[in-house]
Structures are given as structure tokens and as C-alpha cells.
Write a protein that holds these residues in place. Sequence first.
Motif, short mmCIF file in Angstrom:
data_model
loop_
_atom_site.label_atom_id
_atom_site.label_comp_id
_atom_site.label_asym_id
_atom_site.label_seq_id
_atom_site.Cartn_x
_atom_site.Cartn_y
_atom_site.Cartn_z
N THR A 147 0.82 -1.22 0.00
CA THR A 147 0.00 0.00 0.00
C THR A 147 0.85 1.26 0.00
N LYS A 192 -6.27 5.29 -0.12
CA LYS A 192 -5.34 4.19 0.16
C LYS A 192 -5.25 3.35 -1.11
N PHE A 248 -0.32 5.79 0.46
CA PHE A 248 -1.43 6.69 0.74
C PHE A 248 -1.26 8.02 0.01
N ARG A 301 -2.93 11.87 -0.06
CA ARG A 301 -3.78 12.84 0.63
C ARG A 301 -4.22 13.91 -0.37
#
Length: 446
Positions: A217, A286, A219, A221
Motif C-alpha cells: 500500500t 489508500k 497513501f 492525501r
Amino acid sequence: MHGKSSSHPGLAKNQSRKGRVTKVGPNHLSMMAQQGRRDHGPWPWIQPKEGRGPSGCVHIHPPRVLPHSLLSFSRLPLLEMPINWRPPPHRLMHRFTNTQREKQLRESEIHREMESFPVINMENLNGQERAATMENIKDACENWGFFESFTELGYGGFMVFLQLVNHGISHELMDTVERLTKEHYKKCMEQRFKEMVASKGLEAVQSEINDLDWESTFFLRHLPTSNMSEIPDLEEDYRKAMKEFTAHLEKLAELLLDLLCENLGLEKGYLKKAFYGSQGPSFGTKVSNYPPCPQPELIKGLRAHTDAGGIILLFQDDKVSGLQLLKDGQWIDVPPMRHSIVINLGDQLEVITNGKYKSVVHRVIAQTDGNRMSLASFYNPGSDAVIYPAPALVEKEKETSEVYPKFVFEDYMKLYAGLKFQAKEPRFEAMKAMEPTVNLGPIATV
């Protein structure tokens, strides 16, 4: 099928007797269900389908739609039942107890649920079908979990997990995002994941792993500020596609929040304002890949949990499955649907609706074949937003339901970080203990 060619115990003895094809009776099906579980693993549903086979037998087919977690088609034979066959005495199924009868009825209900799950067509909100579509959304939120009706839980609320089509995001853009996500994994993430697996010896584990997930994974934003320019190895066309895609998702999330307000009887914009805080909502994605796993029975792709935030919009792989949700103590597969967006609600909307809508326990099962892509975008409250049940909903149900706690979202996230894979109820109770320190203040004006 004749004589020794029978693939099911008990058929050979009477198969020389020929007769007219007829429907298999319920007692036979009950026996077969029990025997099927012994011989072929879990076989919770059997449906007769009349057809004339080569020996005058009734064909028994597996149901059209079943959760893969409960039934593996590759392991199930096509059974043929002679008309005059009777189960040997030692194979007769004993009388059902009330508990067994309830279990059989529940299994049948789940089968029907998986055949008639709700798919919300967002195009129908514009025009004469708006009222019916709003009713479908309300029904999905109050009486359905994933694709079908779910029973009440906890405080008398309902789980929410539904799928959207015709949501306004172009299929071309979705295909581009999927292609670039998979290319990025192959180029930048796959080797790192293999090295992690080797360093931890995960391919040779002998017992179940409960503190690690089989996923790769990173992430992104988006709100209140973006970090996409800071993520290494993202090619420019991928950044551009993700920026356009998540902008559409942001608008879709806000539309859905207003639709929930309408069905809850709250003023338009209430939920968005409740999420706002001092700097607006937080929104991020994600990006996950779930590579092939050699021992999926020992390690989950992602362990069971509810999502901490507000409303979650999932764009998942349409070829490799793995997402499951918990329904009445049983795990139900969430089948991939091309170009759809899967919606579920997080803990914060459970609190704001005072339990009328429930966050859903879900997990990802690792697969032995195929790499599953998952883009989960979280539209959450701002870090300093104060979350508490909407007064209008508490007033309506104050005599029949327990009131959820009020807290600052950032405080909840700090607690969630260490308790993500545990039950949500203790988190709510812990937040109640902090209530005296919370200053409610007015809902933000946007």
C-alpha cells in the motif's frame, strides 16, 4: 450414470431401476445437503432443476449465485438422482431441532440476498425515477447491508454497504487509473513486497498470522492539502489521472452525504458541515495491491475491521475478488462489478446518525492467483471536527435508543490507530469517558 459410475454414495444400489424423471423431494435434498457437507465441503444450498439425463435422473445443480467463501464450484459434482432412489437408513437425516431449522432458513435467506442485492443507478436521480431511487437508497441504508436486506444490529441501526453504477465518472478514466495503478505496482512496488515477504519468512509460515496483512500500500492525501507531488516514483500521467479521478470521487461523496441527509430528515448540507472542522474535511486514498498468496488460509489480505472515518468510496479490481463483509456471523463475498463504486459507511456516520446507519465489519481474503487492485478513498471529518449524534435524530429516538458519544475526530483516530482490528464498541465507550473535556461549539458554516 449407472452402477459403479455413480459419483455419489448410495446411488449405485438402486440405479438399475429406471423411472420417469421427477422433482427431488425435500427429504432427499436435506439428506443430500448433509452428505454434501461431509463429502464435498460446505454445501449450504441445493436447488433442484428438472432435466432428463442419460439414465432418467433428476439433475441437481448448484445455485446460480453463491458466495465463493461458502462454496467452491470446482469441488462440486453435478449429481443425478434416480426417481425411485431412497437414502439408506444410516444416511437418513435426523429431525431438525429448532436451531437447525433456523440455520437452514437463514442459509436460504442469504442465497436469496446474493441474487437480489441492490445496485443503485445514480442516473435515475435525475428525472421521473428520482423518488423511487431515493427510496432504494433509503432501503439500502436502513434494511440492506451489502446488496440485500440485513437484520438490525446493536443500537437498532443498520449496516450500509452498496454499489453504485452510472455515477458520473467516465469508464475511460477508470480504466486509465486501473491500468496506471497496476503498472506502478509492477514497476515500483512488487519487488519491495517480495523482499518484505522474504525478510519475514512469510512464504514458509506454519501457523496463522494475526499481526500482519498481505498487502502492498501507499497513501495519497487530497484534502485539506495534497501530498501527491511528494510521493516518489509516481509518473506524471498517473498523478494527473489520480487527481482527476479523486476530484470526481470528492463530488460524489458530497452528493451521497446530501442524499443521506435527505433520507434521514436532516437539513441539506448537515453532514458536510459536521465534517468540516476549521479547515474543511479530510480526504485521501489508500492505494492497495493484494498479490498472490501461497498460504491464504494462514494470512489475511487485510484483517477484519470497520473503517474509522466517514464515507468510503471503493474502486476495486473487477477480475480478482477477495473483499468480504460480515453478515449475521457469516462472511459474504463482495463480487467485483466492472466500473462500479462500492460504498460503505465508517464509524463517524454511525455516531452522527446515532446508530441508525452502521459501519460494516469487512476484510480482504488473500488469493492464490491474481493481483487484486483496491483504491479506497476516505471522505472523513477534519482533524478538529467535533463529532456527535445529530440532535434531530436523538430527539426522534431518545426513548428507544442509546445515545452515542461526542468527541474530537483526531482523538478518535489516535485511539483507532492501536485498536483498528478490534471491536468498535469499546472505542465508542472510551470516547464517552472523554466527553467532559469536549467543547461542542456550533456546527461549521460553509
